[in-house]
Design an enzyme around this catalytic site. Structure first.
Site, mmCIF file in Angstrom:
data_model
loop_
_atom_site.group_PDB
_atom_site.id
_atom_site.type_symbol
_atom_site.label_atom_id
_atom_site.label_comp_id
_atom_site.label_asym_id
_atom_site.label_seq_id
_atom_site.Cartn_x
_atom_site.Cartn_y
_atom_site.Cartn_z
ATOM 1 C CE LYS A 1 54.734 35.375 61.103
ATOM 2 N NZ LYS A 1 53.634 36.113 61.756
ATOM 3 C CB SER B 1 54.906 34.057 64.591
ATOM 4 O OG SER B 1 53.790 34.004 63.750
ATOM 5 C CB VAL C 1 49.707 31.316 67.654
ATOM 6 C CG1 VAL C 1 49.338 32.754 67.340
ATOM 7 C CG2 VAL C 1 49.982 30.523 66.400
ATOM 8 C CE1 TYR D 1 54.255 32.546 58.058
ATOM 9 C CE2 TYR D 1 52.135 31.470 57.750
ATOM 10 C CZ TYR D 1 52.946 32.334 58.461
ATOM 11 O OH TYR D 1 52.453 32.966 59.579
ATOM 12 C CE1 TYR E 1 52.850 38.954 64.701
ATOM 13 C CE2 TYR E 1 52.336 37.819 66.730
ATOM 14 C CZ TYR E 1 52.841 37.814 65.449
ATOM 15 O OH TYR E 1 53.341 36.659 64.936
HETATM 16 N N1 GLN Z 1 51.192 29.859 61.509
HETATM 17 C C1 GLN Z 1 50.544 30.915 62.208
HETATM 18 C C2 GLN Z 1 49.633 31.689 61.289
HETATM 19 O O1 GLN Z 1 49.953 31.873 60.185
HETATM 20 C C3 GLN Z 1 51.580 31.808 62.814
HETATM 21 C C4 GLN Z 1 50.990 32.986 63.570
HETATM 22 C C5 GLN Z 1 51.713 33.340 64.834
HETATM 23 O O2 GLN Z 1 52.443 32.544 65.434
HETATM 24 N N2 GLN Z 1 51.454 34.527 65.318
HETATM 25 O O3 GLN Z 1 48.580 32.114 61.636
#
Ligand code: GLN
Length: 310
Positions: A71, A68, A263, A193, A245
């Site tokens: 993002k 993430s 993650v 994505y 988050y």
């Molecule tokens: N690719 C992961 C997902 O879509 C990314 C989530 C994350 O890093 N928080 O669940």
């Protein structure tokens, strides 16, 4: 602020040592099977400054899945492409929900709360997939340019693993499509994505790639504008309120820096007018944030007085 590099190097080393047992208080992400294979004991931290210093400790040059953290880069690309009209399709509020929650998206008629929860990042992936002839290559080129490293790659094993376990992300994208907020075909949005999440980079590369956010949109190494000063401010504001988050409030309370977690266990934190910290350790807490990564950034922010909320 740290002036002396040797001193900072020692502090980073001490912080890592203090965390050796903490890896047992988290869980490596298992819902993406390829991520479950990563050695949970690896950990690293790197500080890159806008005046060109790089200080790292531990496994800071070992590549990991940026997940993430991607993002942030996608958001900047989409802001540059769409300008203010982007904000008609996406909001800038904290969600108060887990990163991959679906429940809020229906109540709010397919408008994601912000660009750094999964729904928002999938919306951004749609913008990129619809506005670039090859958005995946454009994304990879952008990462290579920002990191100053042409060897940066997409980890195909992680990509395939995400693709075959991506039902929740597919559900989010189809739901937004049903509200008319997705332009491209859903499989193309998901493919973009998962590609950006599967990029492998190390702490040093990530810290260097985000220096523009510590420097009002200008990459200090090239003097190139990566985004406008206003957009740099906006991205930092979103990272401050939503980047960790549903733990963003606690992070603001205890650390006080714009930050983004993934993650894969990475966390980047922007120190305006100074530089970027990137910490990495795979075990995650229940919010999906790296336990050790948070502790390291917190320790450093406390010791150096880095909070922006003075
Ligand atoms: N690719 C992961 C997902 O879509 C990314 C989530 C994350 O890093 N928080 O669940």
């Amino acid at each position: 602020m740290i002036k002396d590099i040797a001193d900072l190097q020692n502090k980073l080393q001490q912080l890592l040592l203090s965390q050796k047992n903490e890896v047992n208080s988290g869980q490596v992400a298992e819902y993406i099977p390829a991520l479950a294979k990563v050695n949970p004991e690896l950990m690293g931290v790197c500080v890159a400054t806008i005046d060109g210093k790089i200080v790292g400790a531990g496994d800071y040059q070992q590549a990991f899945s940026i997940q993430s953290i991607s993002k942030v880069f996608g958001l900047v690309m989409a802001m540059n492409r769409l300008g203010d009209s982007l904000w008609q399709r996406i909001n800038m509020e904290p969600s108060g929900q887990p990163f991959n929650s679906i429940i809020q998206l229906e109540w709010e008629k397919g408008i994601p709360r912000n660009p750094v929860i999964n729904a928002g990042a999938l919306l951004i992936a749609d913008v990129l997939a619809s506005h670039y002839s090859s958005s995946k290559l454009a994304f990879r080129s952008n990462m290579r340019m920002l990191a100053g490293d042409e060897s940066i790659q997409i980890d195909q094993e992680v990509y395939q693993s995400e693709l075959s376990h991506g039902n929740r992300n597919a559900a989010l994208t189809y739901l937004m499509k049903s509200f008319g907020n997705i332009e491209a075909e859903v499989p193309d949005v998901l493919s973009h994505y998962f590609t950006q999440c599967s990029i492998a980079m190390n702490c040093q590369q990530l810290a260097q790639s985000l220096l523009f956010l510590a420097n009002k949109g200008i990459d200090p190494r090239t003097n190139k504008a990566i985004c406008s000063p206003q957009d740099s401010h906006r991205v930092n504001a979103i990272l401050s309120t939503s980047g960790m988050y549903d733990q963003s409030g606690e992070f603001a309370f205890s650390v006080g820096l714009p930050a983004k977690s993934g993650v894969g266990g990475g966390i980047v934190a922007v120190v305006p007018n100074y530089g970027v910290i990137c910490a990495w350790s795979p075990p995650l807490n229940k919010f999906g944030n790296s336990v050790v990564g948070m502790n390291i950034i917190k320790g450093l922010a406390e010791e150096l007085g880095l909070s922006i909320y003075h």
